[in-house]
Structure formats: C-alpha cells, structure tokens
Motif scaffolding. Structure first.
Motif, PDB file in Angstrom:
ATOM      1  N   PHE A 180      -7.709  -4.931  15.321  1.00  0.00           N
ATOM      2  CA  PHE A 180      -6.842  -3.772  15.540  1.00  0.00           C
ATOM      3  C   PHE A 180      -5.533  -3.919  14.773  1.00  0.00           C
ATOM      4  N   PHE A 181      -5.008  -5.151  14.693  1.00  0.00           N
ATOM      5  CA  PHE A 181      -3.808  -5.374  13.875  1.00  0.00           C
ATOM      6  C   PHE A 181      -4.068  -4.986  12.422  1.00  0.00           C
ATOM      7  N   GLY A 182      -5.200  -5.447  11.881  1.00  0.00           N
ATOM      8  CA  GLY A 182      -5.529  -5.125  10.498  1.00  0.00           C
ATOM      9  C   GLY A 182      -5.724  -3.635  10.284  1.00  0.00           C
ATOM     10  N   PHE A 183      -6.377  -2.981  11.235  1.00  0.00           N
ATOM     11  CA  PHE A 183      -6.577  -1.535  11.121  1.00  0.00           C
ATOM     12  C   PHE A 183      -5.240  -0.806  11.141  1.00  0.00           C
ATOM     13  N   ALA A 184      -4.336  -1.214  12.028  1.00  0.00           N
ATOM     14  CA  ALA A 184      -3.022  -0.567  12.115  1.00  0.00           C
ATOM     15  C   ALA A 184      -2.224  -0.767  10.831  1.00  0.00           C
ATOM     16  N   ILE A 185      -2.273  -1.974  10.261  1.00  0.00           N
ATOM     17  CA  ILE A 185      -1.543  -2.242   9.018  1.00  0.00           C
ATOM     18  C   ILE A 185      -2.050  -1.356   7.887  1.00  0.00           C
ATOM     19  N   GLY A 186      -3.372  -1.302   7.720  1.00  0.00           N
ATOM     20  CA  GLY A 186      -3.936  -0.476   6.655  1.00  0.00           C
ATOM     21  C   GLY A 186      -3.709   1.005   6.889  1.00  0.00           C
ATOM     22  N   LEU A 187      -3.855   1.449   8.131  1.00  0.00           N
ATOM     23  CA  LEU A 187      -3.684   2.870   8.444  1.00  0.00           C
ATOM     24  C   LEU A 187      -2.263   3.334   8.159  1.00  0.00           C
ATOM     25  N   VAL A 188      -1.283   2.594   8.630  1.00  0.00           N
ATOM     26  CA  VAL A 188       0.110   2.995   8.443  1.00  0.00           C
ATOM     27  C   VAL A 188       0.504   2.924   6.972  1.00  0.00           C
ATOM     28  N   GLY A 189       0.123   1.836   6.286  1.00  0.00           N
ATOM     29  CA  GLY A 189       0.468   1.719   4.874  1.00  0.00           C
ATOM     30  C   GLY A 189      -0.118   2.844   4.044  1.00  0.00           C
ATOM     31  N   CYS A 190      -1.390   3.177   4.277  1.00  0.00           N
ATOM     32  CA  CYS A 190      -2.020   4.260   3.525  1.00  0.00           C
ATOM     33  C   CYS A 190      -1.463   5.620   3.923  1.00  0.00           C
ATOM     34  N   PHE A 191      -1.181   5.809   5.204  1.00  0.00           N
ATOM     35  CA  PHE A 191      -0.636   7.098   5.656  1.00  0.00           C
ATOM     36  C   PHE A 191       0.718   7.374   5.017  1.00  0.00           C
ATOM     37  N   SER A 235       9.336   2.352   5.618  1.00  0.00           N
ATOM     38  CA  SER A 235       8.901   2.884   6.913  1.00  0.00           C
ATOM     39  C   SER A 235       7.519   2.371   7.293  1.00  0.00           C
ATOM     40  N   ALA A 236       6.668   2.048   6.295  1.00  0.00           N
ATOM     41  CA  ALA A 236       5.347   1.501   6.592  1.00  0.00           C
ATOM     42  C   ALA A 236       5.460   0.139   7.268  1.00  0.00           C
ATOM     43  N   VAL A 237       6.378  -0.702   6.787  1.00  0.00           N
ATOM     44  CA  VAL A 237       6.568  -2.023   7.395  1.00  0.00           C
ATOM     45  C   VAL A 237       7.091  -1.887   8.822  1.00  0.00           C
ATOM     46  N   VAL A 238       8.071  -1.014   9.012  1.00  0.00           N
ATOM     47  CA  VAL A 238       8.663  -0.842  10.341  1.00  0.00           C
ATOM     48  C   VAL A 238       7.630  -0.331  11.333  1.00  0.00           C
ATOM     49  N   MET A 239       6.905   0.713  10.951  1.00  0.00           N
ATOM     50  CA  MET A 239       5.927   1.304  11.872  1.00  0.00           C
ATOM     51  C   MET A 239       4.764   0.355  12.140  1.00  0.00           C
ATOM     52  N   ALA A 240       4.292  -0.338  11.101  1.00  0.00           N
ATOM     53  CA  ALA A 240       3.189  -1.285  11.297  1.00  0.00           C
ATOM     54  C   ALA A 240       3.603  -2.418  12.229  1.00  0.00           C
ATOM     55  N   SER A 241       4.832  -2.906  12.099  1.00  0.00           N
ATOM     56  CA  SER A 241       5.322  -3.976  12.975  1.00  0.00           C
ATOM     57  C   SER A 241       5.410  -3.498  14.417  1.00  0.00           C
ATOM     58  N   ILE A 285      -8.125   0.543   4.136  1.00  0.00           N
ATOM     59  CA  ILE A 285      -8.087   0.330   5.593  1.00  0.00           C
ATOM     60  C   ILE A 285      -9.205  -0.611   6.023  1.00  0.00           C
ATOM     61  N   LEU A 286     -10.398  -0.429   5.470  1.00  0.00           N
ATOM     62  CA  LEU A 286     -11.501  -1.338   5.809  1.00  0.00           C
ATOM     63  C   LEU A 286     -11.195  -2.760   5.355  1.00  0.00           C
ATOM     64  N   ALA A 287     -10.572  -2.902   4.199  1.00  0.00           N
ATOM     65  CA  ALA A 287     -10.250  -4.235   3.695  1.00  0.00           C
ATOM     66  C   ALA A 287      -9.267  -4.946   4.614  1.00  0.00           C
ATOM     67  N   THR A 288      -8.222  -4.258   5.053  1.00  0.00           N
ATOM     68  CA  THR A 288      -7.259  -4.901   5.959  1.00  0.00           C
ATOM     69  C   THR A 288      -7.889  -5.185   7.316  1.00  0.00           C
ATOM     70  N   MET A 305       0.824  -1.208   0.000  1.00  0.00           N
ATOM     71  CA  MET A 305       0.000   0.000   0.000  1.00  0.00           C
ATOM     72  C   MET A 305       0.860   1.260   0.000  1.00  0.00           C
ATOM     73  N   GLY A 306       1.943   1.237   0.781  1.00  0.00           N
ATOM     74  CA  GLY A 306       2.821   2.391   0.808  1.00  0.00           C
ATOM     75  C   GLY A 306       3.433   2.671  -0.551  1.00  0.00           C
TER      76      GLY A 306
END
Length: 260
Positions: free
Chosen positions: A205-216, A234-240, A146-149, A114-115
């Motif tokens: 919440f994990f899925g929401f965080a993954i989608g939120l960070v990747g899209c942000f 940075s999306a992978v690092v922050m999401a992890s 984000i909804l999909a993740t 997504m990033g």
C-alpha cells in the motif's frame, strides 16, 4: 470574513483533490486490467524505481540499525537487559521503523521524480502529442509507474530491513562480542508471522500510494514550468502524509487482530 472564506476555499480544494485522486485511482484499476499490457515499459520502470533506489536505501537502512543500537544499548545496560537487544531491534525494525522510514525515503526520491518527469511531459505537450497519435498515455506512463512502485517498494523495504539488522549486529559484535549466528538466531526467534505479514502487506500500500500521488501530481500539472516544481514538491508532501495515514490504519487493524 477574509480568513473564513480562505479556510472554506482550502477545505473545498482539499475535498476536490480527494475526489480527483479517487477518480485517478479508479481509472488506474480500469486501465491496468485492460489489454494491451506495456510489459517492457513496466520492467523499465521497475529498474528505475528499484535499482536506482538501492544506494539510498542501503545507506539509510544500515544507519538505522547502527543508530538504533547505539542509542538503545546504554539504557538496556542500566537494567541488565542487553541480552534482549537483538529481539528488541529486530521487532522494532521489521514491524515499524524499517517499512515507514524506507517508504518515506522512497517517497522523497520516487514521488518527486515521477511528479517532475510527468509534469515536464505535460507542460511541453508530450502527453498531448501521445493522445493525438492514438496511443494511450495513461496506460503507458501512469499504469506502469504505479505498478512498478507497488511491487518494488516492498522489495526495497525487505532489503533495507536486512541491512538495518546487519548494522545492528556490527555494533553488538563490537560492543558485546556477539557472534553472527547467536545474534540472528535471537532475532528470528523473536519474530512471528504476526510481525512479518502485516509489515509486508502494508508496504504494498505504501508503494501504491507513492506511485499514485507522484503520477497524479505530474499528470495533472498546470501553470507551465513553475508547476513542475510545485508538482514534485506537493507529491512528496502528500505521499508522506499518506504513508503515515496508511501506517496508522495498518497498526489499528493489526491490533484488532491481535486482540482476537
């Protein structure tokens, strides 16, 4: 003086980014309830997030069950507690190992994708073109992803847990000649709703965080094409990091309820 000023700038940038992500999340909640709804794009993103992650999740979940059983069985044999293997593996995978490992795998694949995708759209001015044409790129690109993740990661975790338990059963069947019915009866007898419900809820919440960070990271990409790779990384690092933080909070809350 240089080191102090550098650390101050990093702390400042950290809190600025926290504020930007919070504003981004607030905009998501506002746009997600406001019509029109991009149902077709949401379903397409569910396919991209879910179906295309199945092979990686399948291999990961299956190997988790194999390795966990192979590593733990010799120790239990020393104490004469091999009969506890199904219960131990079932609780470990369902409560902690399965959700966290599968979420990290999804963070590596989905958040980076997504990033990079949204980042490339930003630097090539496709998002700007959508804004000029009168469409809402945030609703079409961000809300749907984000909804999909949020909805697909829990399904992937449940699927990965099932394969992990099946992999563990294969080892027990080969090493100890344990039947399928006996193994899974012991697994499900050891699990309670107190194990399943918190483990399932935190995956949303994990899925929401993954989608939120990747899209942000992708939506706010700067610095041209070099920024696309930086956004994906940075999306992978922050999401992890968010997954570990959310998991810690979930464990603390669950422990409080267990004490009550």
């Amino acid at each position: 003086m240089i080191s102090i000023s550098t650390s101050d700038n990093r702390i400042k940038q950290f809190f600025i980014q926290i504020g930007e992500i919070s504003f981004f999340a607030g905009r998501f909640f506002k746009e997600s309830v406001r019509p029109p709804y991009e149902i077709n794009e949401f379903l397409r993103q569910c396919y991209n997030v879910g179906n295309r992650s199945v092979p990686l999740v399948s291999i990961t979940g299956f190997i988790i069950g194999l390795v966990l059983t192979l590593q733990t069985r010799p120790t239990l044999e020393e104490f004469g507690a091999v009969s506890w293997m199904p219960a131990m593996v079932g609780i470990s995978i369902v409560r902690e190992i399965g959700p966290v490992v599968i979420a990290l795998i999804c963070a590596g694949r989905i958040a980076s994708g997504m990033g990079a995708e949204l980042g490339s759209m930003r630097v090539t001015e496709q998002i700007d073109a959508m804004e000029v044409s009168g469409t809402n790129p945030f609703k079409y690109l961000v809300v749907t992803r984000i909804l999909a993740t949020t909805f697909m990661v829990p399904i992937l975790v449940i699927y990965g847990d099932a394969l992990a338990l099946y992999g563990s059963f294969l080892i027990e069947n080969i090493k100890g000649n344990v039947s399928f019915t006996l193994y899974f009866n012991q697994v499900f007898n050891s699990l309670e709703f107190g194990d399943l419900i918190p483990a399932t809820i935190k995956t949303f919440f994990f899925g929401f965080a993954i989608g939120l960070v990747g899209c942000f990271k992708g939506y706010n990409t700067r610095k041209g094409t070099a920024g696309v790779g930086l956004a994906a990384n940075s999306a992978v690092v922050m999401a992890s990091m968010l997954i570990f933080l959310l998991d810690f909070v979930a464990v603390v809350i669950s422990d409080i309820f267990y004490d009550l």
